[in-house]
Design an enzyme around this catalytic site. Structure first.
Site, PDB file in Angstrom:
ATOM      1  N   ARG B 235       0.824  -1.217   0.000  1.00  0.00           N
ATOM      2  CA  ARG B 235       0.000   0.000   0.000  1.00  0.00           C
ATOM      3  C   ARG B 235       0.855   1.263   0.000  1.00  0.00           C
ATOM      4  O   ARG B 235       0.393   2.322  -0.373  1.00  0.00           O
ATOM      5  CB  ARG B 235      -0.996  -0.014   1.156  1.00  0.00           C
ATOM      6  CG  ARG B 235      -2.238  -0.835   0.817  1.00  0.00           C
ATOM      7  CD  ARG B 235      -3.339  -0.645   1.822  1.00  0.00           C
ATOM      8  NE  ARG B 235      -2.998  -1.150   3.147  1.00  0.00           N
ATOM      9  CZ  ARG B 235      -3.098  -2.426   3.516  1.00  0.00           C
ATOM     10  NH1 ARG B 235      -3.557  -3.313   2.662  1.00  0.00           N
ATOM     11  NH2 ARG B 235      -2.765  -2.803   4.720  1.00  0.00           N
ATOM     12  N   ASP B 261      26.793  -7.732  -3.276  1.00  0.00           N
ATOM     13  CA  ASP B 261      27.882  -8.518  -2.703  1.00  0.00           C
ATOM     14  C   ASP B 261      27.396  -9.879  -2.224  1.00  0.00           C
ATOM     15  O   ASP B 261      28.155 -10.650  -1.658  1.00  0.00           O
ATOM     16  CB  ASP B 261      28.544  -7.758  -1.547  1.00  0.00           C
ATOM     17  CG  ASP B 261      27.608  -7.588  -0.356  1.00  0.00           C
ATOM     18  OD1 ASP B 261      26.385  -7.774  -0.554  1.00  0.00           O
ATOM     19  OD2 ASP B 261      28.082  -7.278   0.739  1.00  0.00           O
ATOM     20  N   HIS B 264      24.505  -8.014   1.432  1.00  0.00           N
ATOM     21  CA  HIS B 264      23.654  -6.876   1.790  1.00  0.00           C
ATOM     22  C   HIS B 264      22.343  -6.857   1.026  1.00  0.00           C
ATOM     23  O   HIS B 264      21.424  -6.127   1.384  1.00  0.00           O
ATOM     24  CB  HIS B 264      24.412  -5.567   1.576  1.00  0.00           C
ATOM     25  CG  HIS B 264      25.439  -5.328   2.630  1.00  0.00           C
ATOM     26  ND1 HIS B 264      26.650  -5.963   2.629  1.00  0.00           N
ATOM     27  CD2 HIS B 264      25.414  -4.549   3.748  1.00  0.00           C
ATOM     28  CE1 HIS B 264      27.343  -5.576   3.686  1.00  0.00           C
ATOM     29  NE2 HIS B 264      26.621  -4.730   4.386  1.00  0.00           N
ATOM     30  N   ASP B 286      30.005  -0.055  -1.760  1.00  0.00           N
ATOM     31  CA  ASP B 286      29.831   0.457  -0.394  1.00  0.00           C
ATOM     32  C   ASP B 286      30.910  -0.147   0.511  1.00  0.00           C
ATOM     33  O   ASP B 286      30.677  -0.410   1.697  1.00  0.00           O
ATOM     34  CB  ASP B 286      28.426   0.140   0.126  1.00  0.00           C
ATOM     35  CG  ASP B 286      28.016   1.081   1.257  1.00  0.00           C
ATOM     36  OD1 ASP B 286      28.713   2.098   1.479  1.00  0.00           O
ATOM     37  OD2 ASP B 286      27.005   0.800   1.932  1.00  0.00           O
ATOM     38  N   LEU B 320      27.038  -7.527  10.829  1.00  0.00           N
ATOM     39  CA  LEU B 320      27.804  -7.176   9.632  1.00  0.00           C
ATOM     40  C   LEU B 320      28.536  -5.859   9.868  1.00  0.00           C
ATOM     41  O   LEU B 320      27.961  -4.899  10.387  1.00  0.00           O
ATOM     42  CB  LEU B 320      26.869  -7.011   8.422  1.00  0.00           C
ATOM     43  CG  LEU B 320      26.207  -8.294   7.896  1.00  0.00           C
ATOM     44  CD1 LEU B 320      25.145  -7.938   6.866  1.00  0.00           C
ATOM     45  CD2 LEU B 320      27.248  -9.222   7.293  1.00  0.00           C
TER      46      LEU B 320
END
Lengths: 271, 407
Positions: B235, B261, B264, B286, B320
């Site tokens: 929605r 990767d 992620h 990143d 992580l």
């Protein structure tokens, strides 16, 4: 006049390429001794170009000492337009082989002075010692280069207005927009090609059958400009079976009987 | 590479016009040349011919989001020049020929000190080129801060004046990530665009309407899609919905960053994004400072990062620590997981980031006139050599005998 009949388009292509290769090799070209070659564009010679590239890549032929003159080019079409004959020659031949850029000549349809460009072209051919072997194709109406029906059979390189038929046929290459199709071209004359030591004309497909008939079985006629080569001492008409449809049986039989002899022309050249 | 010398790369497939074409690549004075013009107009042939032995030639990779690597970090290191040098050099073997060093949320003083130092520069043997800084934060959402320090996150209640006060000099910045739900976002986005800085939305709680408003104001990138934003909801699809929005200005293309990767972003999420919007995907690494290191434990200041396989974790936990992916890995991973083919996988790391930054006339393509930043790859997209401005800056070392025997 010779008429060489092969079964298929592919065989015509191989025969033509072998003939060109043999002519170049037997000439023993080298520095200061260039073999001069007249070249056509269009779909008919594509197979021959592919085979010549194959020879080059296999190390069986070099164009290092070959000088080429193309037959024609559109007027006022950008050199790098995909339909220009510059683009055709670049994509289908020149970029694949070892020819020196300064030895590859194509008329400049964007020259400021077109007449001068044509005169200069004739002069360059003369200075190159004339053309050893001129290869051509023909249109269904029997035109060679852009020497449309009705062209003078002794014509030289010049500006030529295209026949309405040619313009309409070309529309498919220009987004079917007639206004974008070039209406003029620079072309070598029939006389220019006649001056070559040897001429080889490729004719393939049933749609060219009537033109082949007109070219070799009837008289010399400026409405079928290619017929002029009946009077050239060393001309080979090279065709496939389909193109013989309109010929007399006896014409075909006669020349087929000579094939053994003709095939000697494309034997491996003596080094 | 010497001046005026004309190079012809033969026997290769080059990525051009959305195809791998069996064509030669011509290079002179650091630019891609048009061989047809060389032949018919200049009437010259190549001075040097290089047999590429059937390799693929692609434009060099462009990474628009990279925080550091090889032990360095652009946002905390005391010597940013050294960090740039180290990372730029290290990226060459990964096929990256230019990048946007990414500075995450920092104190204002740090921006004032560091941003003027990170100048745009051409790449060379010394390292990949710098396309300008990506400032990610501090104008982001506290709720979606990710690894950014919460206490430094800011608003721009005073409009662009606040932005200038925070960053100081913007002349080296080419990309900014901000949360578009903040008040004054319209004014700020428009001012960034006016200055030629690309605006990206991310680290954000924005709903789709806010995202669409940001794009209408000029934003054209989404920072690491799916990460640090509200998830897709049927929605209100939030920022993810920008990929299929029909309320964007006509002809406005939105690109989105993707950390491919394998950690992620779930491969299924990668496939969803790729299938609905293949032409907008921009692969980013990143990567953090641990990128470039082999598995092991690395103490960085107060934390110790443990590299296990292709993950980096805070030591002793399952948290992580950030991405340690290399761009060449991301390209291969993306190609494998989406079956998108080599062309799109390469374009997602070359053409698309260049288009997003508006520099596709010189970067990210092998078109005539573009910079000769290119890489050679095998059919599995492993980088074999890297060239910047026509100069070879990296070649893969020949495998040792034992390696050859193992593979």
């Amino acid at each position: 006049m010779r008429l060489v009949i092969n079964d298929t388009y592919d065989e015509v292509s191989v025969w033509a390429a072998k003939y060109v290769r043999r002519k170049i090799i037997e000439f023993h070209p080298g520095p200061g001794k260039l073999f001069t070659l007249g070249l056509p564009t269009g779909s008919t010679p594509l197979g021959m170009y592919r085979k010549l590239i194959e020879f080059y890549k296999a190390g069986k032929l070099s164009f290092k000492y070959v000088k080429t003159f193309n037959m024609d080019e559109y007027v006022e079409l950008a050199r790098d337009h995909p339909e220009s004959y510059h683009s055709f020659m670049w994509d289908n031949f020149f970029k694949h082989i070892d020819i020196e850029p300064s030895n590859a000549h194509i008329l400049d349809g964007n020259a400021a002075d077109l007449e001068k460009e044509c005169d200069n072209y004739e002069k360059m051919i003369k200075e190159a010692g004339g053309i050893r072997l001129f290869i051509g194709g023909i249109g269904p109406d029997g035109h060679i280069a852009f020497n449309e029906p009705g062209s003078s059979l002794v014509s030289r390189t010049r500006v030529k207005t295209l026949a309405q038929e040619t313009i309409q046929a070309n529309a498919r290459f220009f987004g079917n927009d007639l206004s974008k199709v070039p209406t003029q071209a620079l072309t070598v004359g029939v006389g220019t090609v006649m001056d070559a030591d040897e001429v080889m004309i490729l004719i393939t497909g049933a749609h060219k059958a009537f033109a082949l008939h007109k070219a070799i079985e009837e008289g010399v006629n400026h409405m079928w400009t290619v017929s002029a080569f009946q009077q050239h001492p060393r001309t080979i008409f090279l065709c496939d079976e389909d193109a013989t449809m309109e010929l007399r049986v006896r014409t075909v039989k006669y020349f087929k009987g000579l094939m053994q002899l003709h095939n000697k022309l494309v034997e491996e050249p003596a080094e | 590479m010497s001046t005026g010398c004309l190079y012809q790369y033969l026997n290769c497939s080059i990525l051009r016009a959305g195809q791998l074409q069996r064509e030669d690549l011509w290079v002179r004075n650091g630019k891609i040349m048009n061989p047809e013009v060389l032949f018919f107009v200049e009437k010259v042939t190549a001075d040097v011919k290089i047999d590429c032995k059937g390799l693929i030639i692609s434009p060099g990779f462009i990474d628009v989001q990279i925080n550091g690597g090889f032990g360095c970090d652009f946002s905390t290191d005391s010597d940013p020049e050294k960090a740039l040098e180290t990372v730029a050099k290290g990226l060459l073997s990964q096929g990256v020929t230019s990048f946007c060093p990414t500075v995450i949320t920092c104190p204002s003083e740090y921006y004032h000190k560091v941003l003027p130092l990170i100048k745009k520069r051409d790449g060379s043997k010394k390292g990949a080129g710098i396309l300008g800084i990506h400032v990610e934060g501090p104008f982001i959402s506290k709720e979606k801060k990710g690894a950014h320090p919460e206490q430094l996150i800011k608003d721009f209640d005073g409009g662009f004046k606040d932005v200038l006060e925070t960053y100081g000099d913007l002349s080296n910045v080419s990309l900014v990530t901000l949360a578009p739900e903040k008040s004054n976002a319209k004014e700020v986005i428009e001012e960034f665009c006016k200055r030629g800085i690309v605006v990206s939305v991310g680290h954000s709680m924005a709903n789709l309407a806010q995202g669409e408003a940001a794009v209408t104001s000029g934003a054209r990138f989404i920072t690491h899609l799916f990460n640090a934003m509200l998830p897709f909801h049927h929605r209100d699809p939030h920022l993810v919905g920008l990929l299929t929005s029909e309320k964007l200005p006509h002809n406005r293309k939105v690109y989105y960053g993707m950390i491919a990767d394998g950690i992620h972003t779930h491969p299924a999420a990668l496939r969803i994004a790729h299938r609905v919007n293949p032409s907008g995907i921009v692969l980013v690494t990143d990567a953090i400072r641990a990128m470039g290191f082999p598995p092991g434990e690395y103490p960085f200041g107060e934390i110790t990062i443990e590299i296990k396989g292709n993950q980096s974790l805070l030591k002793g936990s399952n948290t992580l620590a950030g991405s340690i992916a290399t761009m060449d890995f991301c390209v291969r991973h993306f190609a494998k997981e989406t079956s998108c083919g080599s062309v799109l996988a390469l374009e997602a790391a070359t053409l698309h980031p260049a288009q997003m930054l508006g520099i596709e006339d010189r970067k990210g393509t092998l078109d005539f006139g573009a910079d000769a930043d290119f890489i050679m790859l095998d059919d599995e997209l492993n980088v074999q050599a890297t060239y910047i401005a026509g100069e070879c800056v990296y070649t893969k070392p020949p495998q040792s005998l034992s390696e050859q025997l193992m593979t």
